[in-house]
Design a protein around this motif. Structure first.
Motif, PDB file in Angstrom:
ATOM      1  N   GLU A  14       0.826  -1.203   0.000  1.00  0.00           N
ATOM      2  CA  GLU A  14       0.000   0.000   0.000  1.00  0.00           C
ATOM      3  C   GLU A  14       0.857   1.249   0.000  1.00  0.00           C
ATOM      4  OE1 GLU A  14      -3.480   0.070   2.574  1.00  0.00           O
ATOM      5  OE2 GLU A  14      -3.043  -2.003   3.142  1.00  0.00           O
ATOM      6  N   ASN A  15       0.347   2.307  -0.618  1.00  0.00           N
ATOM      7  CA  ASN A  15       0.972   3.629  -0.607  1.00  0.00           C
ATOM      8  C   ASN A  15       2.450   3.576  -1.007  1.00  0.00           C
ATOM      9  OD1 ASN A  15      -1.002   3.518   2.108  1.00  0.00           O
ATOM     10  ND2 ASN A  15      -1.488   5.038   0.577  1.00  0.00           N
ATOM     11  N   VAL A  16       2.747   2.872  -2.085  1.00  0.00           N
ATOM     12  CA  VAL A  16       4.123   2.679  -2.536  1.00  0.00           C
ATOM     13  C   VAL A  16       4.715   4.011  -2.999  1.00  0.00           C
ATOM     14  CG1 VAL A  16       5.584   1.484  -4.213  1.00  0.00           C
ATOM     15  CG2 VAL A  16       3.669   0.285  -3.142  1.00  0.00           C
ATOM     16  N   GLN A  17       5.891   4.326  -2.518  1.00  0.00           N
ATOM     17  CA  GLN A  17       6.600   5.579  -2.846  1.00  0.00           C
ATOM     18  C   GLN A  17       5.705   6.798  -2.591  1.00  0.00           C
ATOM     19  OE1 GLN A  17       9.727   5.724  -3.491  1.00  0.00           O
ATOM     20  NE2 GLN A  17      10.348   3.853  -4.494  1.00  0.00           N
ATOM     21  N   GLY A  18       4.852   6.713  -1.579  1.00  0.00           N
ATOM     22  CA  GLY A  18       3.961   7.823  -1.258  1.00  0.00           C
ATOM     23  C   GLY A  18       2.717   7.888  -2.123  1.00  0.00           C
ATOM     24  N   GLY A  19       2.493   6.861  -2.928  1.00  0.00           N
ATOM     25  CA  GLY A  19       1.306   6.813  -3.776  1.00  0.00           C
ATOM     26  C   GLY A  19       0.068   6.464  -2.970  1.00  0.00           C
ATOM     27  N   LYS A  20      -1.014   6.196  -3.681  1.00  0.00           N
ATOM     28  CA  LYS A  20      -2.277   5.900  -2.998  1.00  0.00           C
ATOM     29  C   LYS A  20      -2.763   4.501  -3.362  1.00  0.00           C
ATOM     30  CE  LYS A  20      -4.591   8.450  -6.629  1.00  0.00           C
ATOM     31  NZ  LYS A  20      -5.310   9.628  -7.030  1.00  0.00           N
ATOM     32  N   GLY A  21      -3.588   3.956  -2.489  1.00  0.00           N
ATOM     33  CA  GLY A  21      -4.180   2.652  -2.752  1.00  0.00           C
ATOM     34  C   GLY A  21      -3.183   1.529  -2.626  1.00  0.00           C
ATOM     35  N   LYS A  22      -3.580   0.381  -3.212  1.00  0.00           N
ATOM     36  CA  LYS A  22      -2.721  -0.793  -3.082  1.00  0.00           C
ATOM     37  C   LYS A  22      -2.605  -1.548  -4.395  1.00  0.00           C
ATOM     38  CE  LYS A  22      -6.496  -3.475  -1.106  1.00  0.00           C
ATOM     39  NZ  LYS A  22      -6.964  -4.219   0.057  1.00  0.00           N
ATOM     40  N   GLY A  23      -1.621  -2.438  -4.400  1.00  0.00           N
ATOM     41  CA  GLY A  23      -1.389  -3.251  -5.578  1.00  0.00           C
ATOM     42  C   GLY A  23      -0.714  -4.549  -5.203  1.00  0.00           C
ATOM     43  N   ASP A  24      -0.744  -5.487  -6.129  1.00  0.00           N
ATOM     44  CA  ASP A  24      -0.061  -6.769  -5.965  1.00  0.00           C
ATOM     45  C   ASP A  24       1.303  -6.674  -6.638  1.00  0.00           C
ATOM     46  OD1 ASP A  24      -2.303  -7.848  -4.742  1.00  0.00           O
ATOM     47  OD2 ASP A  24      -3.102  -8.671  -6.605  1.00  0.00           O
ATOM     48  N   PHE A  25       2.339  -7.025  -5.893  1.00  0.00           N
ATOM     49  CA  PHE A  25       3.710  -6.983  -6.386  1.00  0.00           C
ATOM     50  C   PHE A  25       4.257  -8.410  -6.384  1.00  0.00           C
ATOM     51  CE2 PHE A  25       2.793  -2.714  -5.473  1.00  0.00           C
ATOM     52  CZ  PHE A  25       3.717  -1.905  -6.108  1.00  0.00           C
ATOM     53  N   THR A  26       4.529  -8.930  -7.567  1.00  0.00           N
ATOM     54  CA  THR A  26       4.999 -10.295  -7.720  1.00  0.00           C
ATOM     55  C   THR A  26       6.437 -10.273  -8.219  1.00  0.00           C
ATOM     56  OG1 THR A  26       2.748 -10.989  -8.286  1.00  0.00           O
ATOM     57  CG2 THR A  26       4.535 -12.508  -8.828  1.00  0.00           C
ATOM     58  N   ALA A  27       7.363 -10.728  -7.375  1.00  0.00           N
ATOM     59  CA  ALA A  27       8.774 -10.792  -7.762  1.00  0.00           C
ATOM     60  C   ALA A  27       8.968 -11.986  -8.687  1.00  0.00           C
ATOM     61  CB  ALA A  27       9.656 -10.904  -6.528  1.00  0.00           C
ATOM     62  N   LEU A  28       9.269 -11.722  -9.954  1.00  0.00           N
ATOM     63  CA  LEU A  28       9.468 -12.787 -10.926  1.00  0.00           C
ATOM     64  C   LEU A  28      10.897 -13.311 -10.881  1.00  0.00           C
ATOM     65  CD1 LEU A  28       7.494 -11.161 -13.854  1.00  0.00           C
ATOM     66  CD2 LEU A  28       6.683 -12.876 -12.222  1.00  0.00           C
TER      67      LEU A  28
END
Length: 117
Positions: A14-28
C-alpha cells in the motif's frame, strides 16, 4: 532454472513511494538472481485508482511494460496516458510516477537495472 507459478510469491503493498491505494507486487526474479545487475523484476497490478508515487532513479534505471489497463505516467513532469503495449523508460537521474486511471486493474512488468556508466 524454472520457477513454477505455485512457487511465485505475491505481496500486497500500500501507498508505494507515497502513492495511494494498493497493488499486488509479484517478484518474478529476485535481486540475488539478478546477480548484481539490478534490484527488481516484478509484475505489478495496481487496483483502480491506485498509484506508485513520484520517485527518482539514482545509479539505476527502470522500465515498465504495460500488459493491460490504462495508466497516467508523470515522466519528469510531463503527464502521458499509457495502455497495453506501451513502454516507459526512466533513466538514471530522472523521476516518474504511475497511476491507474482505468476502470479495472493496471497490470505491468517493472525492471530496475543498475546504470554502470
Amino acid at each position: 532454472m524454472i520457477r513454477k507459478k505455485s512457487e511465485i510469491i505475491t505481496q500486497v503493498r500500500e501507498n508505494v513511494q507515497g502513492g495511494k491505494g494498493k497493488g499486488d507486487f509479484t517478484a518474478l526474479v529476485t535481486p540475488d538472481e539478478l546477480r548484481g545487475h539490478g534490484r527488481l523484476f516484478s509484475r505489478i497490478v495496481l487496483e483502480k485508482g491506485a498509484s506508485i508515487g513520484e520517485h527518482d532513479h539514482t545509479k539505476d534505471f527502470e522500465v515498465y511494460y504495460i500488459l493491460s489497463g490504462k495508466g497516467l505516467v508523470n515522466d519528469n513532469g510531463k503527464e502521458i496516458v499509457v495502455e497495453e503495449g506501451d513502454v516507459i523508460y526512466t533513466a538514471d537521474g530522472a523521476k516518474h510516477s504511475i497511476e491507474n486511471i482505468g476502470d479495472g486493474p493496471l497490470d505491468f512488468l517493472a525492471v530496475v537495472l543498475f546504470d554502470e556508466k
